[in-house]
Scaffold this active site. Structure first.
Site, PDB file in Angstrom:
ATOM      1  N   HIS A  55       9.646 -65.241  -7.920  1.00 29.77           N
ATOM      2  CA  HIS A  55       9.329 -66.523  -7.282  1.00 29.77           C
ATOM      3  C   HIS A  55      10.259 -67.670  -7.707  1.00 29.77           C
ATOM      4  O   HIS A  55      10.225 -68.101  -8.851  1.00 29.77           O
ATOM      5  CB  HIS A  55       7.883 -66.933  -7.622  1.00 29.77           C
ATOM      6  CG  HIS A  55       6.878 -65.845  -7.397  1.00 29.77           C
ATOM      7  ND1 HIS A  55       6.557 -65.397  -6.143  1.00 29.77           N
ATOM      8  CD2 HIS A  55       6.134 -65.101  -8.258  1.00 29.77           C
ATOM      9  CE1 HIS A  55       5.637 -64.434  -6.242  1.00 29.77           C
ATOM     10  NE2 HIS A  55       5.368 -64.232  -7.517  1.00 29.77           N
ATOM     11  N   SER A  78      13.790 -64.734  -4.317  1.00 29.75           N
ATOM     12  CA  SER A  78      12.364 -64.826  -4.591  1.00 29.75           C
ATOM     13  C   SER A  78      11.740 -63.462  -4.358  1.00 29.75           C
ATOM     14  O   SER A  78      12.342 -62.590  -3.741  1.00 29.75           O
ATOM     15  CB  SER A  78      11.734 -65.873  -3.682  1.00 29.75           C
ATOM     16  OG  SER A  78      10.517 -66.312  -4.257  1.00 29.75           O
ATOM     17  N   SER A  83       7.009 -68.180  -1.556  1.00 28.58           N
ATOM     18  CA  SER A  83       6.827 -68.764  -2.889  1.00 28.58           C
ATOM     19  C   SER A  83       7.963 -69.666  -3.358  1.00 28.58           C
ATOM     20  O   SER A  83       7.834 -70.345  -4.380  1.00 28.58           O
ATOM     21  CB  SER A  83       6.601 -67.650  -3.912  1.00 28.58           C
ATOM     22  OG  SER A  83       7.749 -66.826  -3.998  1.00 28.58           O
ATOM     23  N   ASP A 133       9.783 -58.874 -10.241  1.00 23.46           N
ATOM     24  CA  ASP A 133       8.379 -59.291 -10.201  1.00 23.46           C
ATOM     25  C   ASP A 133       7.748 -58.600  -8.994  1.00 23.46           C
ATOM     26  O   ASP A 133       7.951 -59.025  -7.859  1.00 23.46           O
ATOM     27  CB  ASP A 133       8.291 -60.819 -10.063  1.00 23.46           C
ATOM     28  CG  ASP A 133       6.848 -61.342 -10.082  1.00 23.46           C
ATOM     29  OD1 ASP A 133       5.917 -60.557  -9.818  1.00 23.46           O
ATOM     30  OD2 ASP A 133       6.663 -62.548 -10.346  1.00 23.46           O
ATOM     31  N   GLU A 199       7.723 -58.155 -14.442  1.00 24.26           N
ATOM     32  CA  GLU A 199       6.832 -59.281 -14.705  1.00 24.26           C
ATOM     33  C   GLU A 199       5.347 -59.002 -14.447  1.00 24.26           C
ATOM     34  O   GLU A 199       4.488 -59.508 -15.148  1.00 24.26           O
ATOM     35  CB  GLU A 199       7.299 -60.450 -13.804  1.00 24.26           C
ATOM     36  CG  GLU A 199       6.437 -61.693 -13.807  1.00 24.26           C
ATOM     37  CD  GLU A 199       6.656 -62.613 -14.986  1.00 24.26           C
ATOM     38  OE1 GLU A 199       7.480 -62.292 -15.856  1.00 24.26           O
ATOM     39  OE2 GLU A 199       5.980 -63.648 -15.040  1.00 24.26           O
ATOM     40  N   ASN A 224       4.612 -57.507 -18.357  1.00 23.10           N
ATOM     41  CA  ASN A 224       3.243 -57.880 -17.997  1.00 23.10           C
ATOM     42  C   ASN A 224       2.267 -57.609 -19.138  1.00 23.10           C
ATOM     43  O   ASN A 224       1.371 -58.404 -19.394  1.00 23.10           O
ATOM     44  CB  ASN A 224       2.788 -57.114 -16.753  1.00 23.10           C
ATOM     45  CG  ASN A 224       1.390 -57.516 -16.322  1.00 23.10           C
ATOM     46  OD1 ASN A 224       1.150 -58.649 -15.896  1.00 23.10           O
ATOM     47  ND2 ASN A 224       0.436 -56.604 -16.461  1.00 23.10           N
ATOM     48  N   LYS A 229       1.564 -62.488 -22.082  1.00 22.42           N
ATOM     49  CA  LYS A 229       1.784 -62.580 -20.638  1.00 22.42           C
ATOM     50  C   LYS A 229       0.445 -62.379 -19.933  1.00 22.42           C
ATOM     51  O   LYS A 229      -0.184 -63.309 -19.471  1.00 22.42           O
ATOM     52  CB  LYS A 229       2.849 -61.577 -20.177  1.00 22.42           C
ATOM     53  CG  LYS A 229       3.456 -61.917 -18.806  1.00 22.42           C
ATOM     54  CD  LYS A 229       2.506 -61.625 -17.677  1.00 22.42           C
ATOM     55  CE  LYS A 229       3.042 -61.880 -16.307  1.00 22.42           C
ATOM     56  NZ  LYS A 229       2.055 -61.597 -15.262  1.00 22.42           N
ATOM     57  N   ASP A 233      -0.929 -65.812 -18.545  1.00 23.72           N
ATOM     58  CA  ASP A 233      -0.466 -66.097 -17.171  1.00 23.72           C
ATOM     59  C   ASP A 233      -1.497 -65.607 -16.146  1.00 23.72           C
ATOM     60  O   ASP A 233      -2.003 -66.373 -15.309  1.00 23.72           O
ATOM     61  CB  ASP A 233       0.904 -65.402 -17.034  1.00 23.72           C
ATOM     62  CG  ASP A 233       1.475 -65.273 -15.642  1.00 23.72           C
ATOM     63  OD1 ASP A 233       0.719 -65.064 -14.682  1.00 23.72           O
ATOM     64  OD2 ASP A 233       2.709 -65.327 -15.505  1.00 23.72           O
ATOM     65  N   ASN A 234      -1.848 -64.310 -16.232  1.00 27.61           N
ATOM     66  CA  ASN A 234      -2.750 -63.749 -15.224  1.00 27.61           C
ATOM     67  C   ASN A 234      -4.124 -64.437 -15.274  1.00 27.61           C
ATOM     68  O   ASN A 234      -4.738 -64.661 -14.237  1.00 27.61           O
ATOM     69  CB  ASN A 234      -2.929 -62.235 -15.441  1.00 27.61           C
ATOM     70  CG  ASN A 234      -1.601 -61.488 -15.439  1.00 27.61           C
ATOM     71  OD1 ASN A 234      -0.553 -62.062 -15.755  1.00 27.61           O
ATOM     72  ND2 ASN A 234      -1.621 -60.221 -15.106  1.00 27.61           N
ATOM     73  N   CYS A 238      -3.921 -68.249 -13.228  1.00 27.54           N
ATOM     74  CA  CYS A 238      -4.712 -68.184 -11.989  1.00 27.54           C
ATOM     75  C   CYS A 238      -5.905 -69.140 -12.053  1.00 27.54           C
ATOM     76  O   CYS A 238      -6.307 -69.677 -11.020  1.00 27.54           O
ATOM     77  CB  CYS A 238      -5.176 -66.753 -11.724  1.00 27.54           C
ATOM     78  SG  CYS A 238      -3.774 -65.679 -11.306  1.00 27.54           S
ATOM     79  N   HIS A 344      -0.654 -59.346  -5.890  1.00 27.96           N
ATOM     80  CA  HIS A 344       0.783 -59.439  -5.597  1.00 27.96           C
ATOM     81  C   HIS A 344       1.134 -59.210  -4.131  1.00 27.96           C
ATOM     82  O   HIS A 344       1.950 -59.922  -3.563  1.00 27.96           O
ATOM     83  CB  HIS A 344       1.574 -58.485  -6.479  1.00 27.96           C
ATOM     84  CG  HIS A 344       3.049 -58.733  -6.383  1.00 27.96           C
ATOM     85  ND1 HIS A 344       3.657 -59.775  -7.049  1.00 27.96           N
ATOM     86  CD2 HIS A 344       4.016 -58.129  -5.647  1.00 27.96           C
ATOM     87  CE1 HIS A 344       4.947 -59.783  -6.736  1.00 27.96           C
ATOM     88  NE2 HIS A 344       5.184 -58.803  -5.906  1.00 27.96           N
ATOM     89  N   HIS A 397       1.658 -71.075 -10.988  1.00 30.64           N
ATOM     90  CA  HIS A 397       1.155 -71.446 -12.319  1.00 30.64           C
ATOM     91  C   HIS A 397       1.947 -72.621 -12.894  1.00 30.64           C
ATOM     92  O   HIS A 397       3.130 -72.776 -12.617  1.00 30.64           O
ATOM     93  CB  HIS A 397       1.306 -70.281 -13.292  1.00 30.64           C
ATOM     94  CG  HIS A 397       0.532 -69.055 -12.925  1.00 30.64           C
ATOM     95  ND1 HIS A 397      -0.373 -69.006 -11.898  1.00 30.64           N
ATOM     96  CD2 HIS A 397       0.542 -67.819 -13.481  1.00 30.64           C
ATOM     97  CE1 HIS A 397      -0.901 -67.796 -11.832  1.00 30.64           C
ATOM     98  NE2 HIS A 397      -0.351 -67.053 -12.769  1.00 30.64           N
ATOM     99  N   SER A 405       5.126 -66.363 -20.428  1.00 27.76           N
ATOM    100  CA  SER A 405       5.604 -65.182 -19.695  1.00 27.76           C
ATOM    101  C   SER A 405       7.123 -65.056 -19.798  1.00 27.76           C
ATOM    102  O   SER A 405       7.659 -63.992 -20.091  1.00 27.76           O
ATOM    103  CB  SER A 405       5.249 -65.298 -18.210  1.00 27.76           C
ATOM    104  OG  SER A 405       3.876 -65.515 -18.065  1.00 27.76           O
ATOM    105  N   GLN A 409      10.205 -62.493 -21.053  1.00 24.03           N
ATOM    106  CA  GLN A 409      11.295 -62.005 -20.198  1.00 24.03           C
ATOM    107  C   GLN A 409      12.638 -62.141 -20.912  1.00 24.03           C
ATOM    108  O   GLN A 409      13.472 -61.235 -20.871  1.00 24.03           O
ATOM    109  CB  GLN A 409      11.349 -62.776 -18.865  1.00 24.03           C
ATOM    110  CG  GLN A 409      10.309 -62.339 -17.859  1.00 24.03           C
ATOM    111  CD  GLN A 409      10.624 -60.976 -17.228  1.00 24.03           C
ATOM    112  OE1 GLN A 409      11.609 -60.319 -17.564  1.00 24.03           O
ATOM    113  NE2 GLN A 409       9.764 -60.550 -16.330  1.00 24.03           N
TER     114      GLN A 409
END
Ligand code: NAI
Length: 478
Positions: A55, A78, A83, A133, A199, A224, A229, A233-234, A238, A344, A397, A405, A409
């Site tokens: 993204h 992306s 996105s 991703d 990711e 992930n 992460k 992040d998740n 969210c 996703h 996010h 995250s 990476q």
């Protein structure tokens, strides 16, 4: 500057706005900025061609500029048609940081063109390492490789008509069109490929399947499943961006509404808690008894979607699975029930079923918000055409959680590149060591004014850990 033939973005005039937001984001991304400080002068990625399919947002711009500071030569696209934040893409190009091929609201054909261009350096060569991703870049290379082998064997070309899947048609067309001019392109790419860092949950599933079948063509690091992460992040990402997406799209009052979250994994947990916090009554659908029981312990009623259709005002899918909200469900929902996906891929919701429905009308309220009206006059409101709505209808996010995250990476990319000839990584899926996970967390504490308690040697001995970490066994679930 990047030559005009080596990028495609919406409008370079947006670069100043993008730069201002990037500068704000940098302050909120302490892990990435610390990586620049710690490794920037050593240029650990010098000589590495890095391709990213992730993204193209403001936060990703800070990731790209960190990779650049570490010495990488970068091309980016992306990983979703909706996105991209156009001002972010422009700022990265205007600064000369990377060749970017991305704009908001690409067609599927354009999306795969962008992915293909990002994979191809001006001299025709491919990347050394990939930041993926959802696994689309990895998939294109694997499918391209397979097609080249078949072409060499008996001259067979991939046939886009062999599939009903619109997306896969584009993949096959892209590969077919390149095959005749360079029948070894993907094989050459694979020959020198050092690896990929993935990711998201869905991309990791795809990698694990390939590794299990023995068809994975290069090493992969599963970013992930770093705790810093998926458990941040998740979940918290969210928790922030789901309500943001629903509200920017519809301005609907969440308080008092009945919301169904399908899937109570990491994304579902953050999503359900956001709805509860906004004052909604939240229901959860799960297939896994452990996750279902967790949901009940948090006060969410666990139910089947088909049993609550007449009650729900909002239905969100967060499973990473397919066929969750079907036409037969949408037909029976309340008038103007909101339907969206935060997983996703868009196959969680049966958009094709809506499109094929006799007499249905699709009215665009605004880009990425549509009302599908059934012949009897009642309708549903679909967010981002079933694609991940937090990035399609809002800006994804926030920077701080993406810093966690993306610091992982960076560590994964450096790890892959530094071990390119060590033989440490085979064609399999790996996770980063826990000490690095703890390091990523540590880098984010100061910004929140959190002060860690220090473990004494005596205490460390008592609980059987090293005083400087790791503090938990591999089996610990956080
Ligand atoms: P997860 O594996 O932790 O959770 C998915 C949950 O869905 C599991 O608990 C599973 O049991 C459940 N599930 C599977 N099939 C189901 C069905 N038919 N009905 C009800 N529940 C079902 O995965 P995670 O990390 O929560 O990711 C979910 C999806 O979200 C993935 O596609 C991932 O790539 C994506 N994702 C999206 C983000 C975004 O910003 N939009 C951020 C992070 C992940």
């Amino acid at each position: 500057p990047i030559p005009e033939s080596e990028y495609k973005v919406k409008d370079l005039n947006l670069a100043d706005f993008g730069r201002k937001e990037i500068e704000l984001a940098e302050v909120e991304m302490p892990g990435l900025m610390a990586s620049r400080e710690e490794m920037g002068h050593k240029k650990p990625l010098a000589g590495a061609k890095v391709m990213g399919s992730l993204h193209m947002t403001i936060q990703t711009a800070v990731l790209i500029e960190t990779l650049k500071e570490l010495g990488a030569d970068i091309r980016w696209c992306s990983c979703n048609i909706f996105s991209t934040q156009d001002h972010a893409a422009s700022a990265v190009v205007a600064k000369g940081t990377a060749s970017v091929f991305a704009w908001k609201a690409e067609t599927l054909e354009e999306y795969w063109w962008c992915t293909n261009r990002a994979l191809t350096w001006p001299d025709g060569s491919g990347p050394d390492i990939i930041v993926d991703d959802g696994g689309d870049a990895t998939m294109l290379i694997h499918e391209g490789f397979k097609a080249e082998m078949a072409y060499e064997k008996d001259g067979t070309l991939p046939d886009p008509e062999s599939t009903d899947n619109a997306e896969f048609k584009c993949v096959l067309t892209t590969i077919r069109d390149g095959l005749k001019t360079n029948p070894k392109r993907f094989r050459n790419m694979v020959d020198k490929m050092v690896g990929v860092s993935e990711e998201t949950t869905t991309g990791v599933h795809r990698l694990i399947e390939r590794a299990r079948d023995g068809t994975l063509l290069f090493p992969a690091i599963n970013v992930n499943d770093c705790v810093t992460k998926s458990k941040f992040d998740n979940v918290y990402g969210c928790r922030h961006s789901l309500p943001d997406g629903i509200m920017r799209a519809t301005d609907v009052m969440l308080a008092g509404k009945t919301v169904m979250i399908c899937g109570y994994g990491d994304v579902g947990k953050g999503s359900a808690h956001a709805m509860k916090a906004a004052g909604a009554r939240c229901l959860v659908a799960e297939i896994d008894p452990i996750c279902a029981l967790q949901a009940t312990m948090e006060g969410f009623q666990v139910a089947r979607l088909e049993d609550v259709l007449s009650e729900v005002d909002i239905v969100i899918t967060a499973t990473g699975n397919k066929d969750i909200v079907l036409l037969k469900h949408m037909e029976k929902m309340k008038n103007n029930a909101i339907v969206g996906n935060i997983g996703h891929f868009d196959n969680e919701i049966d958009i094709a079923g809506l499109e094929a429905y006799d007499g249905i009308k699709k009215v665009e309220i605004k880009p990425q918000v549509h009302r599908w009206q059934f012949p009897d006059g009642h309708g549903i409101i679909m967010l981002a055409e079933g694609r991940l709505l937090n990035l399609g209808c809002a800006t994804g996010h926030p920077s701080f959680v993406m810093s966690c995250s993306f610091t992982n990476q960076i560590l994964a990319q450096v790890e892959l590149w530094e071990n390119r000839s060590s033989g440490k990584y085979e064609n399999n899926v790996y996770i980063l060591p826990k000490v690095l996970d703890e390091k990523v967390a540590r880098l984010h504490l100061k910004h929140l004014n959190a002060k860690l308690t220090e473990l004494s040697t005596d205490q460390a001995e008592y609980i059987g850990v090293n005083a400087i970490g790791p503090f938990k066994p591999e089996t610990y679930r956080y």
